[in-house]
Enzyme design. Structure first.
Site, short mmCIF file in Angstrom:
data_model
loop_
_atom_site.label_atom_id
_atom_site.label_comp_id
_atom_site.label_asym_id
_atom_site.label_seq_id
_atom_site.Cartn_x
_atom_site.Cartn_y
_atom_site.Cartn_z
CE1 TYR A 27 -6.53 -1.24 2.21
CE2 TYR A 27 -7.63 -3.37 1.92
CZ TYR A 27 -6.75 -2.56 2.61
OH TYR A 27 -6.08 -3.05 3.71
NE ARG A 50 -17.45 5.14 -8.08
CZ ARG A 50 -17.64 5.15 -9.38
NH1 ARG A 50 -17.81 4.01 -10.04
NH2 ARG A 50 -17.65 6.29 -10.05
CG HIS A 110 0.34 4.21 -15.10
ND1 HIS A 110 1.55 4.36 -15.77
CD2 HIS A 110 -0.55 3.75 -16.03
CE1 HIS A 110 1.39 4.01 -17.04
NE2 HIS A 110 0.14 3.64 -17.22
N GLY A 136 1.60 -4.73 -5.61
CA GLY A 136 1.34 -4.27 -4.27
C GLY A 136 1.68 -5.28 -3.19
CG ASP A 193 4.10 1.05 -17.15
OD1 ASP A 193 4.74 0.36 -16.34
OD2 ASP A 193 2.88 0.90 -17.35
CD GLU A 197 1.90 -2.09 -18.85
OE1 GLU A 197 1.78 -1.82 -17.65
OE2 GLU A 197 1.15 -1.64 -19.73
CD GLU A 233 13.14 -26.39 -18.61
OE1 GLU A 233 14.16 -25.78 -18.97
OE2 GLU A 233 13.01 -27.61 -18.71
#
Length: 332
Positions: A27, A50, A110, A136, A193, A197, A233
């Site tokens: 969550y 958990r 992912h 999210g 991905d 990154e 900026e």
């Protein structure tokens, strides 16, 4: 022109989720958005957490059903694994796999653990991915506004013959099909991905900012001035790129800035930078980076913590913290 397939709301069979229960494992940033959007779309959702986790109270306060992970998995037709990458293999082995119903689907946001064989799903399970291209919080906010964020969809294992249709139904219920969903593979999503990154979004941008800042400071300019020009900026420029691409950005800056872009950019990101990018991509595709990251996590993340602390103590960070205290809009 690309041959990638783009799916929209008209492509979905909404009946597929009508009588199915989804267990959302986790969550956090993604988990809360998936769970709430699914719930508000009328899908039966249980959040698996958990015992003792701090997220349980938040999920219950939002009106969601919460229970331990094994219980959530046993009742689920779709198990969405939305916890951090390095936590997934252990949780899957200990709490998900032993309780997974035959024919239940596994869903990821992912592809890392499936692509790099840290999780090996059973042959009876559909293995699908719905990867929203946003944090999210934005995913949830756009859903509530009647819109959606784009996403990638992929099928790793089609045990039922309906895996893609199931993934599209899930993407629709989370709001992503409102913006369009692109078809890909677990391998392509994972590798692109990680490359984005490392070479551009995080590693590349961070190093570019620091190099520009240090160049100005070493030449005698005030660190505060260097911070404004090389970091502060950047948001103005990124917002223009986000809304209109590179051409939109160039249309929104001064002619002087646009001309400087054309004549100087390739001198900074030249052949050596491109060679480094190819090397980084090679390490990702070979699995070398994945092995290094997995080994790092298994060793207690010692190097990770050392690097994190080192970066927090950089001059650009200490100057920035002082300057940002004067920016009232950041203090809210």
């Amino acid at each position: 022109m690309s041959s990638v397939r783009v799916f929209e709301s008209k492509d979905v069979d909404r009946e597929l989720l009508r009588d199915r229960r989804v267990a959302v494992i986790g969550y956090g940033s993604q988990g809360h958005a998936h769970a709430l959007n699914l719930h508000d779309s009328g899908v039966s959702v249980t959040v698996g957490l958990r015992a003792g986790g701090r997220s349980a109270e938040k999920a219950r306060a939002a009106g969601l059903t919460v229970c331990p992970i094994p219980d959530a998995v046993r009742e689920a037709d779709i198990v969405a694994i939305l916890i951090p990458d390095m936590a997934q293999p252990t949780v899957y082995r200990d709490e998900i796999e032993p309780n997974l119903r035959k024919g239940a689907a596994l869903l990821f946001a992912h592809g890392f653990n499936v692509h790099f064989a840290q999780i090996t799903p059973p042959a009876h399970a559909d293995v699908i991915m719905v990867a929203p291209k946003s944090p999210g919080a934005m995913m949830r906010r756009e859903y509530e506004a009647g819109r959606g964020v784009p996403a990638l969809v992929a099928v790793h294992q089609d045990a039922t013959g309906r895996a893609l249709a199931l993934a599209l139904a899930y993407a629709d219920a989370t709001g992503c099909l409102r913006a369009g969903v692109l078809e890909t593979t677990f391998a392509a999503e994972t590798e692109s991905d990680l490359f984005g990154e490392q070479a551009v979004l995080c590693g590349g941008v961070s190093s570019l900012i620091k190099a520009g800042f240090e160049t100005l400071v070493d030449a005698g300019y005030a660190p505060e001035l260097a911070y404004f020009e090389c970091l502060h900026e950047l948001k103005l420029i990124v917002d223009l790129i986000y809304a209109g691409g590179l051409s939109g950005m160039r249309a929104g800056v001064s002619d002087t800035a646009e001309y400087g872009d054309y004549v100087s950019g390739d001198r900074v990101i030249g052949p050596e930078s491109r060679a480094a990018m190819r090397q980084i991509l090679g390490e990702i595709r070979s699995g070398a980076f994945a092995r290094r990251w997995i080994d790092e996590a298994q060793d207690g993340s010692k190097e990770f913590q050392r690097l994190r602390e080192r970066e927090r103590d950089q001059l650009i960070e200490t100057v920035g913290r002082t300057l940002r205290q004067r920016m009232a809009w950041l203090q809210r």
